[in-house]
Scaffold this motif. Sequence first.
Motif, short mmCIF file in Angstrom:
data_model
loop_
_atom_site.label_atom_id
_atom_site.label_comp_id
_atom_site.label_asym_id
_atom_site.label_seq_id
_atom_site.Cartn_x
_atom_site.Cartn_y
_atom_site.Cartn_z
N SER A 206 0.80 -1.22 0.00
CA SER A 206 0.00 0.00 0.00
C SER A 206 0.83 1.27 0.00
O SER A 206 0.44 2.29 -0.59
N THR A 207 2.01 1.24 0.63
CA THR A 207 2.84 2.45 0.72
C THR A 207 3.86 2.55 -0.41
O THR A 207 4.36 3.65 -0.68
N ASN A 208 4.17 1.43 -1.04
CA ASN A 208 5.21 1.38 -2.07
C ASN A 208 6.58 1.82 -1.55
O ASN A 208 7.43 2.27 -2.32
N LYS A 209 6.78 1.68 -0.25
CA LYS A 209 8.06 2.05 0.36
C LYS A 209 8.76 0.80 0.87
O LYS A 209 8.14 -0.02 1.55
N PRO A 210 10.02 0.63 0.54
CA PRO A 210 10.74 -0.58 0.97
C PRO A 210 11.08 -0.54 2.46
O PRO A 210 11.31 0.53 3.03
N LEU A 211 11.07 -1.71 3.07
CA LEU A 211 11.51 -1.86 4.46
C LEU A 211 12.95 -2.34 4.48
O LEU A 211 13.36 -3.18 3.66
N LYS A 212 13.74 -1.81 5.41
CA LYS A 212 15.12 -2.27 5.55
C LYS A 212 15.20 -3.52 6.43
O LYS A 212 16.07 -4.38 6.23
N ILE A 213 14.32 -3.58 7.41
CA ILE A 213 14.20 -4.76 8.27
C ILE A 213 12.73 -5.14 8.34
O ILE A 213 11.85 -4.30 8.15
N PHE A 214 12.48 -6.42 8.61
CA PHE A 214 11.11 -6.95 8.54
C PHE A 214 10.64 -7.42 9.91
O PHE A 214 11.31 -8.26 10.55
N PRO A 215 9.50 -6.90 10.39
CA PRO A 215 9.00 -7.31 11.71
C PRO A 215 8.43 -8.72 11.69
O PRO A 215 7.75 -9.12 10.74
N ILE A 216 8.69 -9.46 12.76
CA ILE A 216 8.15 -10.81 12.93
C ILE A 216 7.23 -10.79 14.15
O ILE A 216 7.62 -10.36 15.24
N TYR A 217 5.98 -11.26 13.94
CA TYR A 217 4.94 -11.15 14.96
C TYR A 217 4.59 -12.52 15.54
O TYR A 217 4.79 -13.56 14.92
N ALA A 218 4.00 -12.50 16.75
CA ALA A 218 3.49 -13.72 17.38
C ALA A 218 2.16 -14.10 16.76
O ALA A 218 1.31 -13.25 16.51
N ASN A 219 1.98 -15.39 16.50
CA ASN A 219 0.73 -15.89 15.91
C ASN A 219 -0.31 -16.25 16.95
O ASN A 219 -1.47 -16.50 16.61
N GLN A 220 0.10 -16.34 18.23
CA GLN A 220 -0.83 -16.72 19.30
C GLN A 220 -0.36 -16.10 20.61
O GLN A 220 0.82 -15.75 20.76
N PRO A 221 -1.26 -15.96 21.59
CA PRO A 221 -0.84 -15.46 22.91
C PRO A 221 -0.22 -16.58 23.73
O PRO A 221 -0.35 -17.75 23.41
N GLY A 222 0.47 -16.20 24.79
CA GLY A 222 1.05 -17.20 25.68
C GLY A 222 2.26 -16.64 26.41
O GLY A 222 2.35 -15.43 26.67
N VAL A 223 3.16 -17.54 26.77
CA VAL A 223 4.41 -17.14 27.42
C VAL A 223 5.58 -17.75 26.65
O VAL A 223 5.44 -18.79 25.99
#
Length: 282
Positions: A83-100
Amino acid sequence: SSRSQNIISLRVHGWIENLNKSAVGDTVKKKDRLFDLNSPELLSAQADLLTAKHIDDKRLITSSINRLRQLGLHEHTIDEINSTNKPLKIFPIYANQPGVIYKLNIRNGDYIKPSMPLITIQDLSEVWVEADVPERYLSGISMGSPIKIIVSEIAHEKQGIVDYIYPTINPETRTGKVRIIMDNKEGILRPDSFVDVIFSLKNNQYLGIPNQAILRSTEKNYVIKSKGNGNFKMVKIDLGLANNEFTQITSGLTEGDEIVISGQFLIDAEASLTNVMSSMER
């Protein structure tokens, strides 16, 4: 133990940056940003997408987006690039589920390879409790039976149900395992915790006597049975189920027998209990 466990691993090479969850036991919410990844493969796939958008090649745009998905990039991040057409230098990695955080195998700056287990997240909103149950009690437990769990450290009681009864017996302890499902949304139960388990056995009737009536020796168990007219006899018995007050008698007595419970006999201090038993058995 947790019913649900999510192992974070990626399909690319790269370097770990901005590790947000840095210790085992840290709480994680779904879509929390775990860390950032510096990955040449993701940078290349991102460049392909932006080039395809620049030349407005719809087929190439679709294939570039699918490529980013295949490499494991989160859909939210793909949407941001698209949507932004702007490149990322680093890529965020997210949690797929809650927990510890249960296992943490990375630190900032670590180089990772595809399929390496990086972080293990356990969802503790529902857990399994595994109880070791004496063999003689297993027949009184069934699937779906309600169970009470006591967390003694905080004097807290919880309810659960029997989810599975394991088919094997431990030959050394003569116990079988029973798996119990517990709701744990408040997070009281943790992996590897110890709890007390109280079972309500099937409503069967058994012949039983008060525990204090049993005279125990190293190999046999006895009760003192009344023969009438002030005469008594030592009777060998076999034991079954037991609780804090009563014990089931599987052989040696019948319903209606009169027995000595306690405090009605004085044995001479010099007499041998073995001799007393022997004389009363005759």
